[in-house]
Design a protein around this motif. Sequence first.
Motif, PDB file in Angstrom:
ATOM      1  N   ARG A  54      67.324  29.430 -11.379  1.00 12.08           N
ATOM      2  CA  ARG A  54      67.314  29.796  -9.966  1.00 12.08           C
ATOM      3  C   ARG A  54      68.023  28.709  -9.159  1.00 12.08           C
ATOM      4  O   ARG A  54      68.754  29.001  -8.218  1.00 12.08           O
ATOM      5  N   VAL A  56      71.716  29.143  -9.217  1.00 13.03           N
ATOM      6  CA  VAL A  56      72.135  30.225  -8.318  1.00 13.03           C
ATOM      7  C   VAL A  56      72.105  29.765  -6.870  1.00 13.03           C
ATOM      8  O   VAL A  56      73.025  30.041  -6.090  1.00 13.03           O
ATOM      9  N   VAL A  84      68.881  42.788 -11.620  1.00 15.33           N
ATOM     10  CA  VAL A  84      68.262  41.564 -11.099  1.00 15.33           C
ATOM     11  C   VAL A  84      66.763  41.540 -11.405  1.00 15.33           C
ATOM     12  O   VAL A  84      66.213  40.491 -11.753  1.00 15.33           O
ATOM     13  N   ARG A 107      70.715  36.478 -13.559  1.00 13.32           N
ATOM     14  CA  ARG A 107      71.012  35.563 -12.456  1.00 13.32           C
ATOM     15  C   ARG A 107      72.435  35.687 -11.942  1.00 13.32           C
ATOM     16  O   ARG A 107      72.708  35.375 -10.794  1.00 13.32           O
ATOM     17  N   LEU A 164      70.395  40.744  -4.414  1.00 18.60           N
ATOM     18  CA  LEU A 164      70.684  39.403  -4.923  1.00 18.60           C
ATOM     19  C   LEU A 164      69.905  38.311  -4.186  1.00 18.60           C
ATOM     20  O   LEU A 164      69.723  37.219  -4.728  1.00 18.60           O
ATOM     21  N   ARG A 165      69.468  38.588  -2.978  1.00 23.94           N
ATOM     22  CA  ARG A 165      68.882  37.582  -2.085  1.00 23.94           C
ATOM     23  C   ARG A 165      67.847  36.697  -2.784  1.00 23.94           C
ATOM     24  O   ARG A 165      66.832  37.156  -3.266  1.00 23.94           O
ATOM     25  N   LYS A 190      67.859  35.317  -5.575  1.00 22.06           N
ATOM     26  CA  LYS A 190      67.649  35.507  -7.013  1.00 22.06           C
ATOM     27  C   LYS A 190      68.898  35.408  -7.864  1.00 22.06           C
ATOM     28  O   LYS A 190      68.842  34.975  -9.009  1.00 22.06           O
ATOM     29  N   ALA A 191      70.015  35.897  -7.344  1.00 19.76           N
ATOM     30  CA  ALA A 191      71.206  36.057  -8.180  1.00 19.76           C
ATOM     31  C   ALA A 191      72.461  35.982  -7.327  1.00 19.76           C
ATOM     32  O   ALA A 191      72.383  35.927  -6.099  1.00 19.76           O
ATOM     33  N   ALA A 192      73.611  35.985  -7.993  1.00 18.78           N
ATOM     34  CA  ALA A 192      74.901  35.974  -7.301  1.00 18.78           C
ATOM     35  C   ALA A 192      75.859  36.897  -8.041  1.00 18.78           C
ATOM     36  O   ALA A 192      75.686  37.177  -9.237  1.00 18.78           O
ATOM     37  N   ASP A 208      76.954  35.426  -2.569  1.00 21.84           N
ATOM     38  CA  ASP A 208      75.948  34.450  -2.978  1.00 21.84           C
ATOM     39  C   ASP A 208      74.536  34.963  -2.698  1.00 21.84           C
ATOM     40  O   ASP A 208      74.344  36.043  -2.135  1.00 21.84           O
ATOM     41  N   SER A 209      73.557  34.177  -3.088  1.00 23.61           N
ATOM     42  CA  SER A 209      72.156  34.597  -2.950  1.00 23.61           C
ATOM     43  C   SER A 209      71.626  34.475  -1.528  1.00 23.61           C
ATOM     44  O   SER A 209      70.476  34.820  -1.267  1.00 23.61           O
TER      45      SER A 209
END
Length: 179
Positions: free
Chosen positions: A11, A14, A86, A91, A106-107, A109-111, A159-160
């Motif tokens: 995390r 990310v 996700v 990630r 994605l917020r 958590k991931a990109a 991006d996240s």
Amino acid sequence: MEHRLKTPISREDVLALRAGDLVWISGTVYTARDKVHALLRSGEELPVDLSGGVVYHCGPLIRDGEVLSAGPTTSGRVSRYTEDVVSRGARLIVGKGGISEEARALRGKAAYLAYPGGCGALAARHLKVKWLHLPELGMAEGLWELEAEDWGPMIVAIDSFGGDLYLEASRSPKETSKN
């Protein structure tokens, strides 16, 4: 900024990424196209754990266990499954063309990383076959487990935190100059 990441992706990895950054990846990467995403949506268990994983929207061309080409496929075709991917712990999602309409998944958590279309032969130089899961889906649709070594560069397109290069590019020049 440039980032060289190793799977599993944390995390913290990310959260360090910002739209416009460059990324290279080493470690395990899973390919997924329409049929694998449909399995995710159905709730069916996959033969791999996506926690900390990298999901590549790609149908690679493989012969005799060698990756010949591994260019990205259009992410918009499977963007509706972003939350499913996700929620399974992935990630990073890599593809082309963006997933802006599903970016909220994605917020925090991931990109989403963009890899240039037309660079399948270049990607192949950095990806080795580990295993084909779900071979019954065929070469392009199967779930390939690949080993990446300094695969990139990719650009952090979303991006996240909600930074989204696709949305930025779609704004009119007037909107951009106001910011």
